[in-house]
Enzyme design. Structure first.
Site, PDB file in Angstrom:
ATOM      1  N   LYS A 176       0.858  -1.187   0.000  1.00  0.00           N
ATOM      2  CA  LYS A 176       0.000   0.000   0.000  1.00  0.00           C
ATOM      3  C   LYS A 176       0.892   1.233   0.000  1.00  0.00           C
ATOM      4  O   LYS A 176       1.925   1.246   0.695  1.00  0.00           O
ATOM      5  CB  LYS A 176      -0.889  -0.030   1.251  1.00  0.00           C
ATOM      6  N   SER A 208      -9.741   1.947   3.040  1.00  0.00           N
ATOM      7  CA  SER A 208      -8.885   2.743   2.189  1.00  0.00           C
ATOM      8  C   SER A 208      -7.850   1.922   1.413  1.00  0.00           C
ATOM      9  O   SER A 208      -7.243   2.438   0.480  1.00  0.00           O
ATOM     10  CB  SER A 208      -8.159   3.777   3.057  1.00  0.00           C
ATOM     11  N   SER A 254     -10.019  -0.617   7.199  1.00  0.00           N
ATOM     12  CA  SER A 254      -9.453  -0.524   5.842  1.00  0.00           C
ATOM     13  C   SER A 254      -8.705  -1.740   5.323  1.00  0.00           C
ATOM     14  O   SER A 254      -8.301  -1.751   4.164  1.00  0.00           O
ATOM     15  CB  SER A 254      -8.535   0.678   5.741  1.00  0.00           C
TER      16      SER A 254
HETATM   17  N1  GLN Z   1     -13.296   4.201   6.603  1.00  0.00           N
HETATM   18  C1  GLN Z   1     -12.657   4.641   7.811  1.00  0.00           C
HETATM   19  C2  GLN Z   1     -12.225   6.078   7.674  1.00  0.00           C
HETATM   20  O1  GLN Z   1     -12.470   6.648   6.653  1.00  0.00           O
HETATM   21  C3  GLN Z   1     -11.493   3.757   8.146  1.00  0.00           C
HETATM   22  C4  GLN Z   1     -10.324   4.014   7.298  1.00  0.00           C
HETATM   23  C5  GLN Z   1      -9.137   3.159   7.652  1.00  0.00           C
HETATM   24  O2  GLN Z   1      -9.281   2.120   8.286  1.00  0.00           O
HETATM   25  N2  GLN Z   1      -7.964   3.644   7.270  1.00  0.00           N
HETATM   26  O3  GLN Z   1     -11.655   6.637   8.583  1.00  0.00           O
END
Ligand code: GLN
Length: 483
Positions: free
Chosen positions: A76, A151, A175
């Site tokens: 990532k 994400s 995420s």
């Molecule tokens: N969807 C959540 C957010 O937007 C979690 C994102 C994540 O786990 N990085 O904060």
């Protein structure tokens, strides 16, 4: 290529049926052929990958190889990679070449993996759909009109479409598990402190945790073996022996107590998903587990608490992007104030700005007690719910997400509805527990993820339970049509 799993690739490499150079070529060719449709990579490292593969082949020839030597992987783009662009999905870091490797990257290098490239992601890991990337949205290989989740959507889409056998991700509120679920693959978020955060660009430091994606629990176990462990560069990394996660995969599940939280099967859950999860529960009964209804009464407070804590921490972490030391700098600033203002206004996207403003507000004098402190107290209640539950059961089971992947564009103008897609995953981060998402079937041709949660540092147990399920089901073996 007749193989799908890392375990198979590893075997073929060690028995000299294929070379790492061939394997790496195979995946690079697939990226070239298919990634125009998916947009799952921000950077592809073709030359470096082939060089690394050659080195891996030398080690394999000398008999000095590990299980992962020669296995291609994608990281990532939140993990710093020395000499390679590390953008975090943001215009702010579009020009940033990292001067060092994140500990996770270093550990994978030491294990002999081959870096195929860096995957697309929501800007600074803020999002649930991968529509917040400066590099454009990622498409879900099961249906190009729907999101892959976020994400870590680039990593999940790349593994699902078989453009990489393995990838890394990070999970602050879901995420890893949510995109794994929506793309039909396996992804684990380890216990907070199990995997080093050094060199992993910070979003919300008390919640962020890195973890792997692959097609099966057995593959994920190999990856987690390589990436876990104490790191003196990360003050929150835990100094605790890392067990060999592969060695306990086959343990029988007789007597395993599985808890189904009432709150994870209520309003908002697609009934077709609920049906598949209950079918999975039947499989676990056949494998010897006992099923218990449990309560996690503070579940509905997890989203509001998270959306105070995470923005608060992000507003502090992202203060370092000021246009002075590295990253984006605006043209012709009038003075220092103008430099800060315009570099940040032009460098960050709208979701990131929304979070910085919420977080700054929640932390400001007068509001700290009303918001931040209150959210931390709720966090404690949420943790206590899990502590109580784990007195009665060994594993908590439920859906990963309330729906299957939604249409691209469907929720972009409604942040609250987007935030709700993490309703079953966020509490796990607030409590710091490990959770895994594994494929549990399809609804209207879109994958459904099942989440398993265990007590602190019981990743081995999670992988064991996931693996046993994968020995009696074949959802994890499916590859999207056309790929
Ligand atoms: N969807 C959540 C957010 O937007 C979690 C994102 C994540 O786990 N990085 O904060």
């Amino acid at each position: 290529m007749n193989y799908k799993f890392i375990t198979e690739f590893s075997n073929a490499l060690h028995t000299k049926k294929i070379s790492s150079v061939e394997l790496t070529r195979y995946f690079l060719d697939r990226i070239k052929k298919f990634d125009k449709q998916l947009n799952s990579f921000i950077t592809v490292c073709e030359d470096e990958a082939l060089k690394e593969a050659k080195k891996a082949d030398e080690l394999l020839a000398k008999g000095q190889a590990h299980a992962l030597t020669g296995i291609p992987i994608a990281h990532k783009d939140i993990f710093c990679t020395q000499g390679i662009k590390t953008s975090c999905g943001s215009k702010m870091l579009d020009n940033f070449i990292s001067p060092y490797d994140a500990t996770v990257v270093k550990k994978f290098k030491e294990a002999g993996t081959v870096l195929l490239g860096k995957t697309n992601m929501d800007e600074f890991a803020m999002g649930s759909s991968n529509e917040n990337s400066f590099y454009g949205p990622v498409k879900n290989p099961w249906d190009l009109s729907v999101v892959p989740g976020g994400s870590s959507g680039g990593s999940a889409a790349a593994v699902a479409a078989h453009l990489a056998p393995a990838a890394t991700g990070t999970d602050t509120g879901g995420s890893i598990r949510q995109p794994a679920g929506l793309c039909g693959i396996t992804g684990i978020k380890p216990t907070y402190g199990r995997v080093s955060r050094y060199g992993m660009i910070a979003f919300a430091s008390s919640l962020d945790q890195g973890g792997p994606f692959a097609r099966s629990a057995a593959d994920v176990a190999l990856l987690l073996n390589a990436m876990s462990g104490f790191d003196e560069h990360d003050s929150t990394s835990v100094n605790k022996v890392v067990p060999d996660y592969s060695s306990t995969l086959d343990q029988p599940l007789n007597g395993l107590r599985i808890g189904l939280p009432k709150e994870y099967f209520g309003k908002g859950l697609d009934p077709e998903i609920s049906k598949l999860i209950h079918e999975a529960v039947e499989e676990f009964k056949k494998l010897g587990a006992t099923i218990h209804e449990i309560n996690l009464p503070n579940t509905e407070l997890s989203i509001p608490a998270y959306y105070v804590v995470a923005p608060a921490e992000c507003s502090s972490n992202l203060a370092r992007f000021d246009g002075v030391r590295y990253g984006y700098r605006c043209d012709n600033p009038k003075d220092l104030e103008d430099l800060y203002k315009r570099s940040r206004s032009e460098g960050f996207g709208s979701e990131v700005k929304r979070r910085i403003m919420i977080g700054t507000y929640a932390l400001s004098a007068g509001y700290y007690d009303a918001y931040y402190l209150k959210a931390q107290k709720i966090r404690c209640l949420i943790r206590n719910d899990f502590v109580e539950a784990f007195k009665k059961v060994d594993i908590i089971l439920g859906p990963t997400s309330p729906t299957t992947a939604f249409k691209i564009g469907e929720k972009v103008d409604d942040p609250v509805s987007m935030y709700l897609s993490d309703i079953y995953t966020i509490a796990v981060n607030l409590a710091g527990l490990p959770g895994i998402s594994i494929p549990a079937g399809f609804v209207n041709k879109l994958p459904v993820g099942m989440q398993l949660i265990a007590n602190y540092f019981e990743e081995g147990r999670l992988l064991n339970v996931a693996h046993r399920f994968q020995t009696v089901t074949d959802w994890h073996t499916k590859i999207p049509e056309g790929f």
